[in-house]
Design a protein around this motif. Structure first.
Motif, PDB file in Angstrom:
ATOM      1  N   GLY A 229     -40.154  -7.247  24.279  1.00 60.60           N
ATOM      2  CA  GLY A 229     -41.488  -7.386  23.711  1.00 60.60           C
ATOM      3  C   GLY A 229     -41.618  -8.551  22.748  1.00 60.60           C
ATOM      4  N   ASP A 230     -42.196  -8.291  21.571  1.00 55.96           N
ATOM      5  CA  ASP A 230     -42.510  -9.350  20.618  1.00 55.96           C
ATOM      6  C   ASP A 230     -41.287 -10.003  19.990  1.00 55.96           C
ATOM      7  OD1 ASP A 230     -45.180  -8.916  21.077  1.00 55.96           O
ATOM      8  OD2 ASP A 230     -45.487  -7.661  19.306  1.00 55.96           O
ATOM      9  N   LYS A 231     -40.124  -9.380  20.116  1.00 58.94           N
ATOM     10  CA  LYS A 231     -38.925  -9.972  19.522  1.00 58.94           C
ATOM     11  C   LYS A 231     -38.311 -11.041  20.411  1.00 58.94           C
ATOM     12  CE  LYS A 231     -35.073  -7.666  19.316  1.00 58.94           C
ATOM     13  NZ  LYS A 231     -34.046  -6.614  19.060  1.00 58.94           N
ATOM     14  N   ALA A 232     -38.902 -11.281  21.600  1.00 61.72           N
ATOM     15  CA  ALA A 232     -38.384 -12.272  22.535  1.00 61.72           C
ATOM     16  C   ALA A 232     -39.473 -13.274  22.908  1.00 61.72           C
ATOM     17  CB  ALA A 232     -37.855 -11.591  23.796  1.00 61.72           C
TER      18      ALA A 232
ATOM     19  N   VAL B 183     -34.435 -18.018  27.040  1.00 57.79           N
ATOM     20  CA  VAL B 183     -35.127 -16.946  26.338  1.00 57.79           C
ATOM     21  C   VAL B 183     -34.473 -16.750  24.973  1.00 57.79           C
ATOM     22  CG1 VAL B 183     -33.679 -15.161  27.422  1.00 57.79           C
ATOM     23  CG2 VAL B 183     -35.926 -14.553  26.477  1.00 57.79           C
ATOM     24  N   VAL B 184     -35.301 -16.547  23.956  1.00 60.14           N
ATOM     25  CA  VAL B 184     -34.807 -16.363  22.591  1.00 60.14           C
ATOM     26  C   VAL B 184     -35.007 -14.911  22.165  1.00 60.14           C
ATOM     27  CG1 VAL B 184     -35.067 -17.050  20.173  1.00 60.14           C
ATOM     28  CG2 VAL B 184     -35.326 -18.762  21.988  1.00 60.14           C
ATOM     29  N   VAL B 185     -33.935 -14.308  21.671  1.00 60.68           N
ATOM     30  CA  VAL B 185     -33.983 -12.956  21.118  1.00 60.68           C
ATOM     31  C   VAL B 185     -33.156 -12.947  19.839  1.00 60.68           C
ATOM     32  CG1 VAL B 185     -33.429 -10.516  21.459  1.00 60.68           C
ATOM     33  CG2 VAL B 185     -34.238 -11.873  23.386  1.00 60.68           C
ATOM     34  N   ASP B 186     -33.718 -12.418  18.769  1.00 55.85           N
ATOM     35  CA  ASP B 186     -33.002 -12.303  17.495  1.00 55.85           C
ATOM     36  C   ASP B 186     -32.429 -13.639  17.019  1.00 55.85           C
ATOM     37  OD1 ASP B 186     -33.540  -9.573  17.406  1.00 55.85           O
ATOM     38  OD2 ASP B 186     -31.716  -9.077  18.515  1.00 55.85           O
ATOM     39  N   GLY B 187     -33.170 -14.723  17.263  1.00 56.53           N
ATOM     40  CA  GLY B 187     -32.769 -16.023  16.740  1.00 56.53           C
ATOM     41  C   GLY B 187     -31.785 -16.801  17.587  1.00 56.53           C
ATOM     42  N   TYR B 188     -31.328 -16.234  18.695  1.00 48.90           N
ATOM     43  CA  TYR B 188     -30.408 -16.926  19.593  1.00 48.90           C
ATOM     44  C   TYR B 188     -31.083 -17.194  20.936  1.00 48.90           C
ATOM     45  CZ  TYR B 188     -26.324 -16.305  16.585  1.00 48.90           C
ATOM     46  OH  TYR B 188     -25.434 -16.368  15.537  1.00 48.90           O
ATOM     47  N   ALA B 189     -30.799 -18.377  21.492  1.00 51.17           N
ATOM     48  CA  ALA B 189     -31.331 -18.747  22.801  1.00 51.17           C
ATOM     49  C   ALA B 189     -30.258 -18.538  23.862  1.00 51.17           C
ATOM     50  CB  ALA B 189     -31.790 -20.200  22.804  1.00 51.17           C
ATOM     51  N   TYR B 190     -30.651 -17.879  24.947  1.00 56.79           N
ATOM     52  CA  TYR B 190     -29.760 -17.633  26.073  1.00 56.79           C
ATOM     53  C   TYR B 190     -30.308 -18.369  27.280  1.00 56.79           C
ATOM     54  CZ  TYR B 190     -28.260 -14.026  22.842  1.00 56.79           C
ATOM     55  OH  TYR B 190     -27.821 -13.362  21.722  1.00 56.79           O
ATOM     56  N   LEU B 191     -29.486 -19.252  27.854  1.00 52.49           N
ATOM     57  CA  LEU B 191     -29.929 -20.106  28.945  1.00 52.49           C
ATOM     58  C   LEU B 191     -29.422 -19.570  30.273  1.00 52.49           C
ATOM     59  CD1 LEU B 191     -30.385 -21.862  26.428  1.00 52.49           C
ATOM     60  CD2 LEU B 191     -29.672 -23.839  27.777  1.00 52.49           C
ATOM     61  N   PHE B 192     -30.345 -19.366  31.213  1.00 55.98           N
ATOM     62  CA  PHE B 192     -30.013 -18.913  32.558  1.00 55.98           C
ATOM     63  C   PHE B 192     -30.276 -20.061  33.511  1.00 55.98           C
ATOM     64  CE2 PHE B 192     -30.659 -15.127  30.094  1.00 55.98           C
ATOM     65  CZ  PHE B 192     -29.686 -14.256  30.564  1.00 55.98           C
ATOM     66  N   SER B 193     -29.208 -20.574  34.103  1.00 58.24           N
ATOM     67  CA  SER B 193     -29.285 -21.782  34.919  1.00 58.24           C
ATOM     68  C   SER B 193     -28.891 -21.482  36.363  1.00 58.24           C
ATOM     69  CB  SER B 193     -28.350 -22.856  34.347  1.00 58.24           C
ATOM     70  OG  SER B 193     -28.413 -24.045  35.101  1.00 58.24           O
ATOM     71  N   ALA B 194     -29.604 -22.127  37.294  1.00 53.12           N
ATOM     72  CA  ALA B 194     -29.311 -21.968  38.727  1.00 53.12           C
ATOM     73  C   ALA B 194     -30.192 -22.928  39.492  1.00 53.12           C
ATOM     74  CB  ALA B 194     -29.577 -20.530  39.182  1.00 53.12           C
ATOM     75  N   ASP B 195     -29.948 -23.022  40.788  1.00 58.61           N
ATOM     76  CA  ASP B 195     -30.818 -23.824  41.643  1.00 58.61           C
ATOM     77  C   ASP B 195     -32.222 -23.244  41.653  1.00 58.61           C
ATOM     78  OD1 ASP B 195     -28.674 -25.465  42.326  1.00 58.61           O
ATOM     79  OD2 ASP B 195     -28.168 -24.287  44.107  1.00 58.61           O
ATOM     80  N   SER B 196     -33.203 -24.088  41.916  1.00 55.53           N
ATOM     81  CA  SER B 196     -34.589 -23.633  41.987  1.00 55.53           C
ATOM     82  C   SER B 196     -34.737 -22.535  43.035  1.00 55.53           C
ATOM     83  CB  SER B 196     -35.510 -24.810  42.342  1.00 55.53           C
ATOM     84  OG  SER B 196     -35.474 -25.787  41.326  1.00 55.53           O
ATOM     85  N   GLY B 197     -35.523 -21.531  42.717  1.00 54.90           N
ATOM     86  CA  GLY B 197     -35.776 -20.439  43.645  1.00 54.90           C
ATOM     87  C   GLY B 197     -34.811 -19.280  43.524  1.00 54.90           C
TER      88      GLY B 197
END
Length: 244
Positions: free
Chosen positions: A125-128, A96-110
């Protein structure tokens, strides 16, 4: 064998020039946004495994394993191998990108990666926006780590042909209570490795994967997080990991 509609085109994906041939609609449609907008002569890589490869991968006992789905899986894995030689990797995560930075959330499926990043969309909202919901690309360009959308974006088909600075990587797990803390590089390497392509043909590629992983994890903030399905979880995460 049914008639196959072979399609070859030039694509720009994660700042790599890819000449890709597709035979089925799924990858072709997802990759449309990545069609090269400027012409170039020589690709960085050519991606064409051949329709026979996808047909031969089918196991009659598995109904959902179709040549079309095999093309999706195999082309994504091959692109990741290309990425490896260009100081990059794909990470199984929702970005997910907010304010120009991408934050990655990683885990097993499900585990709830997509559910969590969708909470960010509700909160901001629109900023993400979601740059990729399954396999974003990570590359180091001119000394900076970036996240890119790719056509390989999971069952929700959520992706965007965009680029953002990598803000943080968070390894997610389910919890009744919300919590987040820094993750050690030693533990993060094991989790990262489990969530990227591991089946590599050459030993030097594996060395390159491990080297790139170590660089990412030593140069980018890394966290582990337990969360429930609440907006409070998104708020807590953002306040802890945000980059400005």
């Amino acid at each position: 064998m049914a008639d196959i509609d072979k399609f070859t085109a030039k694509y720009d994906i994660a700042e790599l020039k890819i000449l890709m041939t597709t035979y089925y609609d799924r990858v072709r449609n997802l990759a449309e946004e990545y069609l090269a907008k400027t012409d170039w002569d020589e690709p960085d890589h050519e991606l064409d495994l051949g329709v026979e490869y996808y047909e031969n991968q089918i196991n009659d006992g598995l109904e959902d394993v179709t040549p079309e789905n095999m093309e999706y899986v195999a082309t994504g894995a091959l692109f990741n191998r290309f990425l490896i030689v260009h100081d990059g990797l794909m990470l199984h995560s929702s970005a997910v990108v907010v304010d120009g930075y991408a934050y990655l959330f990683s885990a097993d499926s499900g585990t709830g990666k997509s559910t969590h990043t969708n909470l960010w969309l509700e909160k901001f909202g629109d900023k993400a926006f979601i740059i990729n919901d399954d396999k974003p690309a990570i590359r180091k360009i001119d000394g900076e780590w970036y996240v890119y959308g790719t056509p390989w974006c999971g069952k929700n088909n959520t992706n965007k042909n965009a680029k953002a600075k990598l803000g943080a990587i968070v390894f997610l797990e389910r919890s009744e209570e919300n919590w987040i803390e820094n993750e050690s590089i030693q533990d993060a390497i094991k989790k990262f490795f489990r969530q990227t392509t591991r089946k590599l043909n050459k030993e030097q590629n594996m060395d390159k994967v491990l080297s790139t992983m170590e660089k990412v994890l030593s140069e980018v903030p890394i966290y582990k997080m337990g969360c429930n399905i609440s907006e409070e979880a998104a708020k807590m995460a953002y306040e802890k990991i945000r980059r400005v």
